[in-house]
Design a protein around this motif. Structure first.
Motif, PDB file in Angstrom:
ATOM      1  N   GLY A  30       0.822  -1.199   0.000  1.00  0.00           N
ATOM      2  CA  GLY A  30       0.000   0.000   0.000  1.00  0.00           C
ATOM      3  C   GLY A  30       0.857   1.250   0.000  1.00  0.00           C
ATOM      4  O   GLY A  30       2.093   1.182  -0.088  1.00  0.00           O
ATOM      5  N   GLU A  31       0.201   2.410   0.090  1.00  0.00           N
ATOM      6  CA  GLU A  31       0.923   3.675   0.100  1.00  0.00           C
ATOM      7  C   GLU A  31       1.447   3.968   1.509  1.00  0.00           C
ATOM      8  O   GLU A  31       0.830   3.605   2.507  1.00  0.00           O
ATOM      9  CB  GLU A  31       0.006   4.803  -0.354  1.00  0.00           C
ATOM     10  CG  GLU A  31      -0.448   4.689  -1.804  1.00  0.00           C
ATOM     11  CD  GLU A  31       0.705   4.777  -2.781  1.00  0.00           C
ATOM     12  OE1 GLU A  31       1.613   5.620  -2.556  1.00  0.00           O
ATOM     13  OE2 GLU A  31       0.724   3.995  -3.748  1.00  0.00           O
ATOM     14  N   PHE A  32       2.580   4.639   1.567  1.00  0.00           N
ATOM     15  CA  PHE A  32       3.079   5.128   2.851  1.00  0.00           C
ATOM     16  C   PHE A  32       2.223   6.319   3.296  1.00  0.00           C
ATOM     17  O   PHE A  32       1.604   7.006   2.473  1.00  0.00           O
ATOM     18  CB  PHE A  32       4.532   5.577   2.731  1.00  0.00           C
ATOM     19  CG  PHE A  32       5.513   4.488   2.370  1.00  0.00           C
ATOM     20  CD1 PHE A  32       5.306   3.177   2.764  1.00  0.00           C
ATOM     21  CD2 PHE A  32       6.658   4.783   1.644  1.00  0.00           C
ATOM     22  CE1 PHE A  32       6.217   2.185   2.443  1.00  0.00           C
ATOM     23  CE2 PHE A  32       7.576   3.816   1.321  1.00  0.00           C
ATOM     24  CZ  PHE A  32       7.360   2.504   1.714  1.00  0.00           C
ATOM     25  N   ASN A  33       2.230   6.602   4.597  1.00  0.00           N
ATOM     26  CA  ASN A  33       1.584   7.822   5.076  1.00  0.00           C
ATOM     27  C   ASN A  33       2.604   8.932   5.327  1.00  0.00           C
ATOM     28  O   ASN A  33       2.321   9.909   6.030  1.00  0.00           O
ATOM     29  CB  ASN A  33       0.749   7.552   6.327  1.00  0.00           C
ATOM     30  CG  ASN A  33       1.561   6.988   7.480  1.00  0.00           C
ATOM     31  OD1 ASN A  33       2.759   6.722   7.340  1.00  0.00           O
ATOM     32  ND2 ASN A  33       0.922   6.787   8.623  1.00  0.00           N
ATOM     33  N   ARG A  34       3.779   8.765   4.798  1.00  0.00           N
ATOM     34  CA  ARG A  34       4.806   9.801   4.753  1.00  0.00           C
ATOM     35  C   ARG A  34       5.369   9.839   3.327  1.00  0.00           C
ATOM     36  O   ARG A  34       5.507   8.796   2.687  1.00  0.00           O
ATOM     37  CB  ARG A  34       5.967   9.511   5.718  1.00  0.00           C
ATOM     38  CG  ARG A  34       5.578   9.330   7.171  1.00  0.00           C
ATOM     39  CD  ARG A  34       5.155  10.632   7.820  1.00  0.00           C
ATOM     40  NE  ARG A  34       4.967  10.447   9.269  1.00  0.00           N
ATOM     41  CZ  ARG A  34       3.825  10.118   9.848  1.00  0.00           C
ATOM     42  NH1 ARG A  34       2.740   9.904   9.088  1.00  0.00           N
ATOM     43  NH2 ARG A  34       3.727   9.991  11.156  1.00  0.00           N
TER      44      ARG A  34
ATOM     45  N   GLY B 236      -0.355   1.983  11.038  1.00  0.00           N
ATOM     46  CA  GLY B 236      -0.530   2.346  12.435  1.00  0.00           C
ATOM     47  C   GLY B 236       0.301   1.542  13.405  1.00  0.00           C
ATOM     48  O   GLY B 236       0.185   1.714  14.621  1.00  0.00           O
ATOM     49  N   ASP B 237       1.161   0.665  12.868  1.00  0.00           N
ATOM     50  CA  ASP B 237       2.003  -0.184  13.716  1.00  0.00           C
ATOM     51  C   ASP B 237       3.299   0.564  14.043  1.00  0.00           C
ATOM     52  O   ASP B 237       4.332   0.327  13.429  1.00  0.00           O
ATOM     53  CB  ASP B 237       2.292  -1.507  12.993  1.00  0.00           C
ATOM     54  CG  ASP B 237       3.167  -2.444  13.809  1.00  0.00           C
ATOM     55  OD1 ASP B 237       3.423  -2.155  15.004  1.00  0.00           O
ATOM     56  OD2 ASP B 237       3.622  -3.465  13.245  1.00  0.00           O
TER      57      ASP B 237
ATOM     58  N   LEU C  15       8.432   1.954   7.083  1.00  0.00           N
ATOM     59  CA  LEU C  15       7.365   2.857   6.668  1.00  0.00           C
ATOM     60  C   LEU C  15       6.088   2.098   6.334  1.00  0.00           C
ATOM     61  O   LEU C  15       4.979   2.633   6.510  1.00  0.00           O
ATOM     62  CB  LEU C  15       7.822   3.698   5.481  1.00  0.00           C
ATOM     63  CG  LEU C  15       8.872   4.765   5.816  1.00  0.00           C
ATOM     64  CD1 LEU C  15       9.456   5.363   4.536  1.00  0.00           C
ATOM     65  CD2 LEU C  15       8.281   5.870   6.689  1.00  0.00           C
ATOM     66  N   SER C  16       6.218   0.874   5.873  1.00  0.00           N
ATOM     67  CA  SER C  16       5.038   0.042   5.647  1.00  0.00           C
ATOM     68  C   SER C  16       4.295  -0.222   6.951  1.00  0.00           C
ATOM     69  O   SER C  16       3.060  -0.185   7.002  1.00  0.00           O
ATOM     70  CB  SER C  16       5.435  -1.283   4.988  1.00  0.00           C
ATOM     71  OG  SER C  16       5.950  -1.079   3.693  1.00  0.00           O
ATOM     72  N   HIS C  17       5.034  -0.487   8.020  1.00  0.00           N
ATOM     73  CA  HIS C  17       4.410  -0.676   9.327  1.00  0.00           C
ATOM     74  C   HIS C  17       3.762   0.622   9.811  1.00  0.00           C
ATOM     75  O   HIS C  17       2.634   0.597  10.330  1.00  0.00           O
ATOM     76  CB  HIS C  17       5.447  -1.155  10.345  1.00  0.00           C
ATOM     77  CG  HIS C  17       5.795  -2.599  10.225  1.00  0.00           C
ATOM     78  ND1 HIS C  17       5.053  -3.597  10.824  1.00  0.00           N
ATOM     79  CD2 HIS C  17       6.813  -3.237   9.578  1.00  0.00           C
ATOM     80  CE1 HIS C  17       5.589  -4.778  10.552  1.00  0.00           C
ATOM     81  NE2 HIS C  17       6.661  -4.585   9.795  1.00  0.00           N
TER      82      HIS C  17
ATOM     83  N   ARG D 243       9.299   1.197  14.656  1.00  0.00           N
ATOM     84  CA  ARG D 243      10.476   1.486  15.476  1.00  0.00           C
ATOM     85  C   ARG D 243      11.396   0.272  15.602  1.00  0.00           C
ATOM     86  O   ARG D 243      12.628   0.424  15.619  1.00  0.00           O
ATOM     87  CB  ARG D 243      10.046   1.969  16.859  1.00  0.00           C
ATOM     88  CG  ARG D 243       9.417   3.352  16.851  1.00  0.00           C
ATOM     89  CD  ARG D 243       9.127   3.846  18.264  1.00  0.00           C
ATOM     90  NE  ARG D 243       8.602   5.199  18.270  1.00  0.00           N
ATOM     91  CZ  ARG D 243       9.341   6.304  18.178  1.00  0.00           C
ATOM     92  NH1 ARG D 243      10.664   6.190  18.089  1.00  0.00           N
ATOM     93  NH2 ARG D 243       8.785   7.499  18.197  1.00  0.00           N
ATOM     94  N   ASP D 244      10.822  -0.908  15.698  1.00  0.00           N
ATOM     95  CA  ASP D 244      11.648  -2.110  15.833  1.00  0.00           C
ATOM     96  C   ASP D 244      12.602  -2.265  14.643  1.00  0.00           C
ATOM     97  O   ASP D 244      13.740  -2.721  14.803  1.00  0.00           O
ATOM     98  CB  ASP D 244      10.765  -3.355  15.941  1.00  0.00           C
ATOM     99  CG  ASP D 244      10.103  -3.495  17.302  1.00  0.00           C
ATOM    100  OD1 ASP D 244      10.504  -2.783  18.241  1.00  0.00           O
ATOM    101  OD2 ASP D 244       9.172  -4.327  17.417  1.00  0.00           O
ATOM    102  N   ILE D 245      12.134  -1.896  13.459  1.00  0.00           N
ATOM    103  CA  ILE D 245      12.969  -2.035  12.262  1.00  0.00           C
ATOM    104  C   ILE D 245      13.908  -0.846  12.097  1.00  0.00           C
ATOM    105  O   ILE D 245      15.109  -1.011  11.830  1.00  0.00           O
ATOM    106  CB  ILE D 245      12.095  -2.188  11.006  1.00  0.00           C
ATOM    107  CG1 ILE D 245      11.299  -3.488  11.063  1.00  0.00           C
ATOM    108  CG2 ILE D 245      12.951  -2.155   9.735  1.00  0.00           C
ATOM    109  CD1 ILE D 245      10.245  -3.611   9.990  1.00  0.00           C
ATOM    110  N   LEU D 246      13.368   0.377  12.251  1.00  0.00           N
ATOM    111  CA  LEU D 246      14.148   1.558  11.855  1.00  0.00           C
ATOM    112  C   LEU D 246      15.055   2.086  12.958  1.00  0.00           C
ATOM    113  O   LEU D 246      16.145   2.594  12.664  1.00  0.00           O
ATOM    114  CB  LEU D 246      13.192   2.667  11.390  1.00  0.00           C
ATOM    115  CG  LEU D 246      13.806   3.720  10.458  1.00  0.00           C
ATOM    116  CD1 LEU D 246      14.356   3.078   9.195  1.00  0.00           C
ATOM    117  CD2 LEU D 246      12.790   4.797  10.101  1.00  0.00           C
TER     118      LEU D 246
END
Length: 393
Positions: A37-41, A300-301, A294-296, A306-309
């Protein structure tokens, strides 16, 4: 694990105390895939260029570009749903990569971009002769020439900070006048660009003042007078508090694009009222992690984001360590380790700008945050670089 595989995932790396350690890799490579899907940033990765080491040209005077590999890397970024910030400082603008080559790069990138792939390209004044003191009219004409050329390619414009404007301007009013004139002419909303002196010492005092609060007010005046022509502003001061302050004062829908390669995780996540979008050189090096995170965030996750980035900030802080302007060396080194190019040579010989210890720590940190796409290949390539620098396996 077979013995030969185990040996592939070990390497002798130098340490600061001049000893050599037997380092065993621990990372589990992130699977790179386009977001469903699309990012929200909005997320731009500032792309590097791939030098052609076999071209019969002088890399300091007339560097040759491997256009195929350079564009293939852009396809890699697009495949992860990231946009391209093209021909910016990550592409060595002002450090061996001039306007003529930049325009050729923009043309090629726009020709390759599909309808779902977005690009914003750097527009500056670097065609001016640095040996001749510029006048404000020279700066305006140079900007106008580049802006017209970039727009003709179909790209969004990033009005890059100009060394020549720093030389020509006598105070904040000169910045206001130059930017007002340029923004009135812009065919579409542009991204402004505030690059701090840690990235380019010749930009000290940009906007006509060294004091942040005074410079901030100049920027806000320019944006306020030209709101319809400003999409947003990229700020690269490596100071989260200043970015948050300016972000809170931006009018209407004007976007803040973080260029803070030290603090991007919190800045992109936001504070509940405001958030930053991304226009980052770091995203060139950490693209798979950035895309996955960014996918997470888009779903809303925030914890998954944060766990990834969050772990990648340690690598990014190292890549952008002082002297920060040499971060391009580490970005290209990451591309070499990850198989996006077959060599570790750069425009202007900039591969020599970082120490052997610095490169060894890039390898360790990239492994520890799962950003070595093919660990066995990375070991082989790290060993080749170390051998040239006197560390045998």
């Amino acid at each position: 694990m077979p013995a030969d595989m185990e040996n592939d995932l070990r390497i002798r790396l130098p340490r600061a105390d001049r000893t050599i350690e037997d380092y065993s890799l621990v990372g589990q490579p992130i699977t790179a895939q386009r977001a469903s899907g699309e990012f929200n940033r909005v997320a731009y990765a500032a792309g590097h260029v791939v030098f052609d080491p076999l071209a019969p040209s002088d890399p300091w005077v007339a560097p040759a570009i491997d256009w195929d590999r350079t564009l293939a890397f852009r396809e890699h970024l697009w495949s992860l749903n990231l946009g391209i910030a093209e021909a910016m400082d990550t592409a060595q603008r002002g450090m061996g990569f001039g306007w003529d080559m930049a325009l050729e790069l923009i043309r090629r990138t726009m020709a390759a971009a599909g309808k779902n792939n977005y690009v914003a390209s750097g527009c500056g004044t670097d065609q001016l002769d640095p040996s001749k003191p510029p006048m404000l009219d020279d700066v305006i004409r140079a900007y106008e020439e580049q802006m017209e050329a970039v727009e003709a390619c179909g790209s969004r414009v990033v009005l890059m900070a100009s060394r020549a404007l720093v030389q020509a301007a006598k105070g904040p009013d000169d910045y206001r006048n130059v930017y007002d004139r340029l923004l009135r002419q812009a065919a579409a909303p542009v991204i402004l660009h505030w690059l701090g002196p840690m990235f380019d010492p010749m930009l000290e005092g940009y906007w006509g003042h060294r004091d942040y609060s005074v410079a901030r007010d100049v920027v806000l005046d320019i944006i306020g007078e030209n709101r319809a022509k400003v999409d947003g502003i990229k700020i690269s001061l490596l100071d989260a508090a200043k970015e948050i302050d300016l972000r809170s004062l931006l009018p209407g829908s004007t976007k803040m694009y973080t260029g803070d390669d030290f603090n991007y995780v919190d800045l992109i996540a936001g504070d509940g009222q405001h958030h930053s979008h991304a226009l980052l050189g770091a995203f060139d090096a950490i693209a798979p992690a950035a895309s996955a995170a960014l996918s997470h965030l888009a779903t809303g996750d925030v914890t998954g984001y944060r766990d990834i980035l969050a772990p990648t900030e340690a690598l990014s802080r190292h890549l952008f360590a002082a002297p920060t302007r040499f971060y391009k060396t580490g970005v290209v080194f990451m591309a070499y380790l990850n198989g996006h190019q077959d060599h570790f040579t750069m425009v202007g010989g900039l591969e020599s700008a970082r120490s052997t210890l610095h490169l060894a720590d890039i390898f360790r940190l990239a492994d520890q945050v799962n950003l070595l796409a093919d660990p066995a290949l990375a070991v082989q390539r790290m060993a080749a670089v170390l051998a040239v620098r006197g560390v045998q396996q």
